[in-house]
Every structure is written in C-alpha cells, then in structure tokens.
Design a protein around this motif. Sequence first.
Motif, PDB file in Angstrom:
ATOM      1  N   LEU A 286      49.508  23.402  30.132  1.00  0.00           N
ATOM      2  CA  LEU A 286      49.627  21.988  29.373  1.00  0.00           C
ATOM      3  C   LEU A 286      49.737  23.003  27.708  1.00  0.00           C
ATOM      4  CD1 LEU A 286      46.744  19.699  31.389  1.00  0.00           C
ATOM      5  CD2 LEU A 286      49.601  19.117  30.529  1.00  0.00           C
ATOM      6  N   LYS A 287      49.953  21.945  26.742  1.00  0.00           N
ATOM      7  CA  LYS A 287      49.726  22.503  25.466  1.00  0.00           C
ATOM      8  C   LYS A 287      49.912  21.633  24.222  1.00  0.00           C
ATOM      9  CE  LYS A 287      52.635  26.966  25.106  1.00  0.00           C
ATOM     10  NZ  LYS A 287      53.426  27.368  25.117  1.00  0.00           N
ATOM     11  N   PRO A 288      48.833  21.381  23.406  1.00  0.00           N
ATOM     12  CA  PRO A 288      48.233  20.760  22.930  1.00  0.00           C
ATOM     13  C   PRO A 288      49.423  19.890  21.003  1.00  0.00           C
ATOM     14  CG  PRO A 288      47.169  22.397  21.715  1.00  0.00           C
ATOM     15  CD  PRO A 288      48.144  22.727  22.999  1.00  0.00           C
ATOM     16  N   VAL A 289      48.941  17.965  21.132  1.00  0.00           N
ATOM     17  CA  VAL A 289      49.906  18.241  20.225  1.00  0.00           C
ATOM     18  C   VAL A 289      48.384  17.606  18.928  1.00  0.00           C
ATOM     19  CG1 VAL A 289      51.352  15.806  19.398  1.00  0.00           C
ATOM     20  CG2 VAL A 289      51.934  17.479  21.385  1.00  0.00           C
ATOM     21  N   ILE A 290      48.495  17.705  17.739  1.00  0.00           N
ATOM     22  CA  ILE A 290      48.040  17.033  16.928  1.00  0.00           C
ATOM     23  C   ILE A 290      47.937  15.957  16.397  1.00  0.00           C
ATOM     24  CG2 ILE A 290      46.426  17.118  14.833  1.00  0.00           C
ATOM     25  CD1 ILE A 290      46.161  19.921  15.470  1.00  0.00           C
ATOM     26  N   VAL A 291      47.602  15.016  16.050  1.00  0.00           N
ATOM     27  CA  VAL A 291      48.370  13.023  15.586  1.00  0.00           C
ATOM     28  C   VAL A 291      47.099  12.645  14.624  1.00  0.00           C
ATOM     29  CG1 VAL A 291      48.879  11.124  16.023  1.00  0.00           C
ATOM     30  CG2 VAL A 291      48.996  12.573  17.852  1.00  0.00           C
ATOM     31  N   LEU A 292      47.637  13.160  13.152  1.00  0.00           N
ATOM     32  CA  LEU A 292      46.859  12.889  12.357  1.00  0.00           C
ATOM     33  C   LEU A 292      47.035  11.263  12.172  1.00  0.00           C
ATOM     34  CD1 LEU A 292      47.956  15.827   9.512  1.00  0.00           C
ATOM     35  CD2 LEU A 292      45.470  15.407  11.024  1.00  0.00           C
ATOM     36  N   ASP A 293      45.343  10.831  11.222  1.00  0.00           N
ATOM     37  CA  ASP A 293      44.795   9.218  11.076  1.00  0.00           C
ATOM     38  C   ASP A 293      46.347   9.140  10.383  1.00  0.00           C
ATOM     39  OD1 ASP A 293      44.539   6.961  10.041  1.00  0.00           O
ATOM     40  OD2 ASP A 293      42.063   7.176  11.373  1.00  0.00           O
ATOM     41  N   LYS A 294      47.522   8.568   9.926  1.00  0.00           N
ATOM     42  CA  LYS A 294      48.141   7.767   8.877  1.00  0.00           C
ATOM     43  C   LYS A 294      46.933   7.409   7.490  1.00  0.00           C
ATOM     44  CE  LYS A 294      52.367   7.095   9.660  1.00  0.00           C
ATOM     45  NZ  LYS A 294      53.549   6.276   9.506  1.00  0.00           N
ATOM     46  N   SER A 295      46.201   7.097   7.524  1.00  0.00           N
ATOM     47  CA  SER A 295      45.286   6.271   6.742  1.00  0.00           C
ATOM     48  C   SER A 295      44.449   7.235   6.540  1.00  0.00           C
ATOM     49  CB  SER A 295      44.000   5.289   7.569  1.00  0.00           C
ATOM     50  OG  SER A 295      42.824   5.975   8.431  1.00  0.00           O
ATOM     51  N   LYS A 296      44.076   8.471   6.760  1.00  0.00           N
ATOM     52  CA  LYS A 296      43.777   9.496   5.697  1.00  0.00           C
ATOM     53  C   LYS A 296      44.574  10.535   5.386  1.00  0.00           C
ATOM     54  CE  LYS A 296      39.506   8.688   7.444  1.00  0.00           C
ATOM     55  NZ  LYS A 296      38.796   9.407   8.854  1.00  0.00           N
ATOM     56  N   VAL A 297      46.199  10.406   5.157  1.00  0.00           N
ATOM     57  CA  VAL A 297      46.602  11.536   4.905  1.00  0.00           C
ATOM     58  C   VAL A 297      47.752  10.960   3.878  1.00  0.00           C
ATOM     59  CG1 VAL A 297      45.994  13.726   6.625  1.00  0.00           C
ATOM     60  CG2 VAL A 297      48.468  11.994   7.093  1.00  0.00           C
ATOM     61  N   ASN A 298      48.597  11.661   3.142  1.00  0.00           N
ATOM     62  CA  ASN A 298      50.189  10.823   2.891  1.00  0.00           C
ATOM     63  C   ASN A 298      50.801  11.324   3.399  1.00  0.00           C
ATOM     64  OD1 ASN A 298      50.487  14.218   2.572  1.00  0.00           O
ATOM     65  ND2 ASN A 298      49.728  13.943   0.233  1.00  0.00           N
ATOM     66  N   SER A 299      52.003  11.354   2.758  1.00  0.00           N
ATOM     67  CA  SER A 299      53.747  11.109   3.791  1.00  0.00           C
ATOM     68  C   SER A 299      53.942  12.333   3.719  1.00  0.00           C
ATOM     69  CB  SER A 299      54.334  10.823   2.583  1.00  0.00           C
ATOM     70  OG  SER A 299      54.530  11.606   1.372  1.00  0.00           O
ATOM     71  N   LYS A 300      52.936  13.629   3.366  1.00  0.00           N
ATOM     72  CA  LYS A 300      53.266  15.187   3.213  1.00  0.00           C
ATOM     73  C   LYS A 300      52.830  15.675   4.362  1.00  0.00           C
ATOM     74  CE  LYS A 300      54.772  15.744  -1.136  1.00  0.00           C
ATOM     75  NZ  LYS A 300      54.752  16.625  -2.381  1.00  0.00           N
ATOM     76  N   GLY A 301      51.671  15.067   4.958  1.00  0.00           N
ATOM     77  CA  GLY A 301      50.276  14.962   6.009  1.00  0.00           C
ATOM     78  C   GLY A 301      49.466  15.904   4.977  1.00  0.00           C
ATOM     79  N   GLU A 302      48.971  15.817   4.317  1.00  0.00           N
ATOM     80  CA  GLU A 302      47.730  15.900   3.425  1.00  0.00           C
ATOM     81  C   GLU A 302      46.991  15.397   3.522  1.00  0.00           C
ATOM     82  OE1 GLU A 302      50.393  18.967  -0.056  1.00  0.00           O
ATOM     83  OE2 GLU A 302      50.128  16.383   0.030  1.00  0.00           O
ATOM     84  N   LEU A 303      45.566  15.804   3.895  1.00  0.00           N
ATOM     85  CA  LEU A 303      44.110  15.257   3.482  1.00  0.00           C
ATOM     86  C   LEU A 303      43.857  14.884   1.154  1.00  0.00           C
ATOM     87  CD1 LEU A 303      42.614  16.541   6.174  1.00  0.00           C
ATOM     88  CD2 LEU A 303      43.263  14.377   5.588  1.00  0.00           C
ATOM     89  N   THR A 304      43.087  14.127   1.236  1.00  0.00           N
ATOM     90  CA  THR A 304      42.488  14.068   0.101  1.00  0.00           C
ATOM     91  C   THR A 304      41.008  13.799  -0.221  1.00  0.00           C
ATOM     92  OG1 THR A 304      44.056  12.453  -1.009  1.00  0.00           O
ATOM     93  CG2 THR A 304      42.372  12.732  -2.344  1.00  0.00           C
ATOM     94  N   ALA A 305      40.639  15.408  -0.772  1.00  0.00           N
ATOM     95  CA  ALA A 305      39.761  15.974  -0.867  1.00  0.00           C
ATOM     96  C   ALA A 305      38.497  14.616  -1.917  1.00  0.00           C
ATOM     97  CB  ALA A 305      39.105  16.804  -1.437  1.00  0.00           C
ATOM     98  N   PRO A 306      36.893  13.860  -1.677  1.00  0.00           N
ATOM     99  CA  PRO A 306      36.405  15.424  -0.343  1.00  0.00           C
ATOM    100  C   PRO A 306      36.307  15.211   0.773  1.00  0.00           C
ATOM    101  CG  PRO A 306      34.557  13.888  -1.516  1.00  0.00           C
ATOM    102  CD  PRO A 306      36.341  13.168  -2.165  1.00  0.00           C
ATOM    103  N   VAL A 307      36.333  15.825   2.042  1.00  0.00           N
ATOM    104  CA  VAL A 307      36.614  16.271   2.802  1.00  0.00           C
ATOM    105  C   VAL A 307      35.708  16.328   3.267  1.00  0.00           C
ATOM    106  CG1 VAL A 307      37.619  16.765   5.471  1.00  0.00           C
ATOM    107  CG2 VAL A 307      38.524  16.766   2.718  1.00  0.00           C
TER     108      VAL A 307
END
Length: 433
Positions: A346-367
């Motif tokens: 078994l290996k993992p998959v990370i799924v980021l919350d779309k409401s937390k990241v932009n289209s490039k998969g980046e979070l916006t500070a502050p975190v």
Amino acid sequence: MALILFFSLFTGVNKAKAQADLNVNADGAILVDGKTGRVLYEKNADTPLGIASMTKMMTEYMLLDAIKKGKVSWDQTYTVDDEVYKMSQDRSLSNVPLRQGGQYNVKELYQAVAIYSADAAAIALAEIMGGSETNFVKMMNAEAEKLGLKHYKFVNASGLNNADYKGMQPSVGGPTDENLMSTRDVATLAFHLINDFPEVLQTSSIPKMTFRQGTKDAINMPNWNWMLPSLVYGYQGMDGLKTGHTDFAGYCFTGTAERDGKRFITVVQNAKDANGKGGYSARFSETRKMLDYAFSNYSKQQIFPKHYEIKGNKTVPVINGKSSQVEVYTNSALSMLAQSGEKQDLKPVIVLDKSKVNSKGELTAPVKKGEKVGYLMLESKNGDKLSFVTPEGEKKAQVDVVASQDVDKANWFVLMMKGIGHFFSNVWHKIFH
C-alpha cells in the motif's frame, strides 16, 4: 471538492487472490467490510437480480428513519384493512395472521417483518408510512436513489412476486413483476442499515419470538436466518440480516457477523450447491465460505503511523508567506482491515482541499500548525481505487493531512520586493526569448 496532488498505487494481488480463492456458487455475491464498506470480494455485483424478501431491508430502513425523525412511533396503532387481512391469511407465504379490523402497533409489525419476514406486516408498515403501498413503493425508489443505489427496481414492499398479490398488487409494476437490485446495491443498503441504525441487529438477531404472546392469536416466529448461533447452521458472531426466496430470485441471503471487533457483510443471490441446486443449505454454505475467508485472512492493521510524511511529498508550496513551503503530515494513524502482507503493497495519495489551494496547488499564507490542508487515501498500482460501497464508508479509510508548522504571512516590504523580482524576471525572460 479536492485536488489530487500525488498519485501512488498498490498491487491488486490481494483482491485477485480473494477472487481465486472464493469460488462462490451464486449468480451474484459480495463480501464487504461492515465498518468501512470496502469491497473485499465480488462476483457479478452490478447486474440487477431478484432480491425477494431482502426487499424488507429497505422497508426496515425507512421505518427506522421515520421513527428517528418522529414521523412514526413504536406504539402507533394500525387498523388492518381488507387487502392486508386477505394477504395475511395466505399461509403459503411467510405471514402472521392478522385479524380483519384488528389493531396492531408498529413495534410488533416490525418484529414480525425483521424476524419472520411477514409479508402482510410489511405491507401494513408501508401503508403506515406511505398511506398506501403504491405510494410507499414510489418512496422506496426515491430512497434508493438518495442512498446512491444504481441498479434497482421496487414494485412492492414485501418482496413477493406481484402475482402473489392476487390482483391487489401496487400499481407501480406489472402483474408478475418482482423487485430487482444488484448485489452491490444490496450490500450498500445493508451497510446503511446497520451503520445508520445499528439497533436493527437487536431484532434481527432474535432466533425466535412469539407474536401476540399470551393471546389466542399467538404464533411462533422462528427466524429464517438459520445462521444465528443457536440455530441449525449456526455461525459465531452472526446477528443479521435478511433472507429471501422466490422462484424468480432463487435462494438469497444478506448476512452480517462480528468477531473481535471485525464486522463483515455478505450477499448471495440465487445461491446453489456444488450440484447446481438451490436451497436453504446453499445460501448459508456460500455465505459461510465468504465469512470464514474474511475472518481468517483479514485483521486490523496500522498502514501508516500518526505524523506520517510521504516521501517526495513532505511539503506543500506556500505563497505570500515568510516561507515558500510548509511541511505536512497525517494528524492520526491510518488503520484498516487488510490481509497479511497487504500493508507492504500500500502506498499513499495526498488529496488537497480545493478550498485551501489555488490552481497550482499552492496554499496562501498565513498557515497555522495543525490546519487541515487535505487528506491521505490509498489507491491501487493498476490505477484502480480501493472499492467502497459508499462515499461515507470510504472516508473511514482516510486520514486528515495537516500543516506541521506555522507559516506567517510575509510583511508588505517583502511582498513588494518579491513582486518587483517577479516583474524583472518576466521582463528578462521576454527579452531573451
């Protein structure tokens, strides 16, 4: 909504092994983890087949839901009408005789359905909830859609062939129609029933009860689930759920058993023995085959520990922060039922919350440290996701992924300098390209 950041997989060896080891002799069969709904084995699971009295699981589900919402009460009384009276007198069916014009409360009608699979009692409950069986059948089909079922058709509340109604059938289907569901849908319904209303097992596990005990109408109600521990095909931990049989559907059974904190759900439709003959023994022996396999081969295992960081995906990029990235990890351990050796595959998959990241998969500070940024799930090496009967169950096999540290927002001067830097970088890029 979610964005898949990292795609990793695991081999399908274990499921393939179950498919090879379990040669279940039935038109449709399925084995499911009763707590997450993960599908461990399946055979012809998406073809609509006859379900006979397994239909009554839907009637039970809708009744328990109506009681929870205060629309119906256990002590509410029902007065038997002519059609229900006539149906209840047919002892060639599974019935408790009801008196014409007699009054019965919801609790005793429910017990007759859950234990003895009483057909007229099921119709009575349908009339209580829907005003008429015809209207209730429409409600059943609507509820099936709501529960996410895909391959089904309800034409009555009892599971009988409409011909058994002798012209009194609901006006939803034809005169010889029967209810249909795929094996996966039956398992999905059973999963909802025992997880949304676990109290159903308190009744389905009763091996025998007397209807109207202490009156001249008293009648014994032996449970048709002969795999209950004290009955002829007794199985340790068995406490539900529903049998079914008609000439069209064959011998069917939805079973569930729990041992040592592990619960499984099984379904067989038109089960047969080694000689190709259907019967009581066939549906229980094929069920036993799946349960024995499940209890022997599956155990709860910790797949990944708390604060697990995925190799190659230990950080998520951050914009407008004092740091350009933040480390992330799981906020709890990920445990699930697995076969021996499966953990290593078994290996993992990370799924980021779309409401937390932009289209490039980046979070916006502050975190903030401990802030949820997504979740961790598992997928197979051949590109298939692990199979679950419900989205709700699938979530039980996931864990939250959180930030492991604070990332403060950069001050205005730093942001301005970064902006200038980006501007001149773009200018030089255009000049030389």
